[in-house]
Design a protein around this motif. Structure first.
Motif, mmCIF file in Angstrom:
data_model
loop_
_atom_site.group_PDB
_atom_site.id
_atom_site.type_symbol
_atom_site.label_atom_id
_atom_site.label_comp_id
_atom_site.label_asym_id
_atom_site.label_seq_id
_atom_site.Cartn_x
_atom_site.Cartn_y
_atom_site.Cartn_z
ATOM 1 N N VAL A 236 7.773 9.704 15.696
ATOM 2 C CA VAL A 236 7.821 8.234 15.616
ATOM 3 C C VAL A 236 8.480 7.816 14.302
ATOM 4 C CG1 VAL A 236 6.438 6.127 15.535
ATOM 5 C CG2 VAL A 236 5.783 7.991 17.065
ATOM 6 N N PRO A 237 9.605 7.081 14.379
ATOM 7 C CA PRO A 237 10.265 6.616 13.156
ATOM 8 C C PRO A 237 9.354 5.682 12.358
ATOM 9 C CG PRO A 237 11.708 6.366 15.052
ATOM 10 C CD PRO A 237 10.344 6.698 15.580
ATOM 11 N N HIS A 238 9.436 5.811 11.027
ATOM 12 C CA HIS A 238 8.616 4.969 10.154
ATOM 13 C C HIS A 238 9.280 4.834 8.781
ATOM 14 C CE1 HIS A 238 7.262 9.121 9.555
ATOM 15 N NE2 HIS A 238 6.974 8.778 8.300
ATOM 16 N N GLN A 239 8.837 3.795 8.049
ATOM 17 C CA GLN A 239 9.364 3.543 6.705
ATOM 18 C C GLN A 239 8.324 2.790 5.889
ATOM 19 O OE1 GLN A 239 12.706 0.812 6.449
ATOM 20 N NE2 GLN A 239 13.468 1.841 4.615
ATOM 21 N N MET A 240 7.971 3.348 4.731
ATOM 22 C CA MET A 240 7.044 2.707 3.796
ATOM 23 C C MET A 240 7.851 1.894 2.807
ATOM 24 S SD MET A 240 3.825 2.471 3.128
ATOM 25 C CE MET A 240 2.406 3.065 2.265
ATOM 26 N N LYS A 241 7.380 0.641 2.535
ATOM 27 C CA LYS A 241 8.071 -0.256 1.612
ATOM 28 C C LYS A 241 7.056 -0.929 0.697
ATOM 29 C CE LYS A 241 11.561 -1.692 4.983
ATOM 30 N NZ LYS A 241 12.153 -2.864 5.650
ATOM 31 N N ASN A 242 7.500 -1.203 -0.519
ATOM 32 C CA ASN A 242 6.741 -2.047 -1.425
ATOM 33 C C ASN A 242 7.593 -3.283 -1.694
ATOM 34 O OD1 ASN A 242 5.351 -3.359 -3.396
ATOM 35 N ND2 ASN A 242 5.317 -1.668 -4.850
ATOM 36 N N VAL A 243 7.285 -4.370 -1.018
ATOM 37 C CA VAL A 243 8.039 -5.612 -1.201
ATOM 38 C C VAL A 243 7.327 -6.551 -2.169
ATOM 39 C CG1 VAL A 243 9.152 -5.454 1.057
ATOM 40 C CG2 VAL A 243 7.007 -6.698 0.838
ATOM 41 N N SER A 244 6.248 -6.076 -2.788
ATOM 42 C CA SER A 244 5.458 -6.905 -3.702
ATOM 43 C C SER A 244 6.000 -6.813 -5.130
ATOM 44 C CB SER A 244 3.992 -6.458 -3.670
ATOM 45 O OG SER A 244 3.823 -5.247 -4.379
ATOM 46 N N SER A 245 5.359 -7.543 -6.031
ATOM 47 C CA SER A 245 5.763 -7.532 -7.439
ATOM 48 C C SER A 245 4.933 -6.573 -8.281
ATOM 49 C CB SER A 245 5.669 -8.949 -8.020
ATOM 50 O OG SER A 245 4.342 -9.420 -7.910
ATOM 51 N N GLY A 246 4.046 -5.807 -7.637
ATOM 52 C CA GLY A 246 3.229 -4.824 -8.353
ATOM 53 C C GLY A 246 3.347 -3.450 -7.733
ATOM 54 N N ASP A 247 2.859 -2.440 -8.445
ATOM 55 C CA ASP A 247 2.864 -1.080 -7.923
ATOM 56 C C ASP A 247 1.965 -0.958 -6.692
ATOM 57 O OD1 ASP A 247 4.488 -0.284 -10.006
ATOM 58 O OD2 ASP A 247 2.982 0.978 -10.973
ATOM 59 N N VAL A 248 2.300 -0.011 -5.830
ATOM 60 C CA VAL A 248 1.449 0.382 -4.712
ATOM 61 C C VAL A 248 1.140 1.861 -4.884
ATOM 62 C CG1 VAL A 248 1.308 0.728 -2.214
ATOM 63 C CG2 VAL A 248 2.419 -1.306 -3.115
ATOM 64 N N GLU A 249 -0.135 2.224 -4.781
ATOM 65 C CA GLU A 249 -0.532 3.624 -4.793
ATOM 66 C C GLU A 249 -1.223 3.912 -3.470
ATOM 67 O OE1 GLU A 249 -2.130 5.534 -8.194
ATOM 68 O OE2 GLU A 249 -1.184 4.116 -9.580
ATOM 69 N N PHE A 250 -0.886 5.067 -2.890
ATOM 70 C CA PHE A 250 -1.416 5.399 -1.574
ATOM 71 C C PHE A 250 -1.470 6.904 -1.394
ATOM 72 C CE2 PHE A 250 3.115 4.762 -1.388
ATOM 73 C CZ PHE A 250 3.609 5.764 -0.564
ATOM 74 N N LEU A 251 -2.215 7.327 -0.383
ATOM 75 C CA LEU A 251 -2.274 8.729 0.014
ATOM 76 C C LEU A 251 -1.447 8.917 1.271
ATOM 77 C CD1 LEU A 251 -6.090 9.523 -0.366
ATOM 78 C CD2 LEU A 251 -4.247 10.034 -1.994
ATOM 79 N N VAL A 252 -0.755 10.050 1.352
ATOM 80 C CA VAL A 252 -0.087 10.473 2.572
ATOM 81 C C VAL A 252 -0.688 11.822 2.955
ATOM 82 C CG1 VAL A 252 2.078 11.029 3.709
ATOM 83 C CG2 VAL A 252 2.061 9.350 1.863
ATOM 84 N N VAL A 253 -1.368 11.848 4.096
ATOM 85 C CA VAL A 253 -1.979 13.065 4.610
ATOM 86 C C VAL A 253 -1.149 13.522 5.796
ATOM 87 C CG1 VAL A 253 -4.084 14.091 5.565
ATOM 88 C CG2 VAL A 253 -4.255 12.241 3.870
ATOM 89 N N LEU B 281 -1.012 10.217 7.982
ATOM 90 C CA LEU B 281 -1.840 9.048 7.708
ATOM 91 C C LEU B 281 -1.408 8.499 6.358
ATOM 92 C CD1 LEU B 281 -4.327 7.177 8.193
ATOM 93 C CD2 LEU B 281 -5.613 8.809 6.799
ATOM 94 N N PHE B 282 -1.039 7.219 6.334
ATOM 95 C CA PHE B 282 -0.736 6.505 5.095
ATOM 96 C C PHE B 282 -1.949 5.637 4.795
ATOM 97 C CE2 PHE B 282 3.300 7.685 6.789
ATOM 98 C CZ PHE B 282 4.130 7.876 5.709
ATOM 99 N N PHE B 283 -2.547 5.806 3.596
ATOM 100 C CA PHE B 283 -3.762 5.082 3.230
ATOM 101 C C PHE B 283 -3.587 4.480 1.849
ATOM 102 C CE2 PHE B 283 -8.120 4.572 1.760
ATOM 103 C CZ PHE B 283 -8.698 3.958 2.862
ATOM 104 N N VAL B 284 -3.568 3.150 1.772
ATOM 105 C CA VAL B 284 -3.317 2.436 0.518
ATOM 106 C C VAL B 284 -4.569 2.449 -0.360
ATOM 107 C CG1 VAL B 284 -2.749 0.195 -0.506
ATOM 108 C CG2 VAL B 284 -1.509 0.995 1.518
ATOM 109 N N LEU B 285 -4.365 2.817 -1.630
ATOM 110 C CA LEU B 285 -5.440 2.805 -2.622
ATOM 111 C C LEU B 285 -5.429 1.508 -3.415
ATOM 112 C CD1 LEU B 285 -4.943 6.465 -3.908
ATOM 113 C CD2 LEU B 285 -6.659 5.651 -2.262
ATOM 114 N N THR B 286 -4.241 1.123 -3.929
ATOM 115 C CA THR B 286 -4.105 -0.123 -4.699
ATOM 116 C C THR B 286 -2.794 -0.800 -4.316
ATOM 117 O OG1 THR B 286 -2.987 0.956 -6.560
ATOM 118 C CG2 THR B 286 -5.388 0.794 -6.683
ATOM 119 N N GLY B 287 -2.781 -2.115 -4.398
ATOM 120 C CA GLY B 287 -1.573 -2.873 -4.085
ATOM 121 C C GLY B 287 -1.469 -3.175 -2.596
ATOM 122 N N THR B 288 -0.308 -3.680 -2.204
ATOM 123 C CA THR B 288 -0.036 -4.027 -0.810
ATOM 124 C C THR B 288 1.308 -3.443 -0.420
ATOM 125 O OG1 THR B 288 -1.285 -6.093 -1.026
ATOM 126 C CG2 THR B 288 0.235 -5.926 0.835
#
Length: 121
Positions: free
Chosen positions: A83-100, A52-59
């Motif tokens: 299932v293949p997957h890839q997390m990306k930050n394409v924004s101009s700010g940091d992203v913080e998230f949880l990976v469970v 489970l990927f769960f975003v705390l801040t950012g996009t």
């Protein structure tokens, strides 16, 4: 024991992204991660682990099996094993998230080929 980013084991991945192991057990892993702007992990899958990927801040953008999901604060997405997957930050700010992950992903990661153009949700 109380756990936080201040006392959790820390590591760096992809040269500039941060991870903090909040729970690190064979049957369960919880990691708090930070991705700076314009970073991405390598597209991959796990043979056994469900995540489970769960975003705390950012996009963030999470590509899952060819479908692209935009995740904002307090939004997440589950990724089944295989299932293949890839997390990306394409924004101009940091992203913080949880990976469970259940079970933990150590030794369970298989790199997957990149996609030309994922479908947007």
């Amino acid at each position: 024991m109380k756990i936080s980013k201040a006392n959790a084991p820390h590591y760096i991945w992809a040269d500039q992204c941060d991870g903090w192991h909040l729970v690190q057990q064979p049957e369960l892993s919880v990691i708090h991660e930070r991705m700076p702007p314009h970073t991405a992990e390598v597209r991959h899958y796990h043979e056994q682990a469900r995540q489970l990927f769960f975003v705390l801040t950012g996009t963030a953008e999470l590509e899952v099996d060819g479908e692209l999901h935009t995740l904002g604060p307090q939004e997440g997405c589950e990724v089944p094993p295989g299932v293949p997957h890839q997390m990306k930050n394409v924004s101009s700010g940091d992203v913080e998230f949880l990976v469970v992950s259940h079970p933990q992903t150590r030794g369970d990661r298989v790199e997957a080929p990149p996609l030309a153009e994922p479908k947007r949700d």
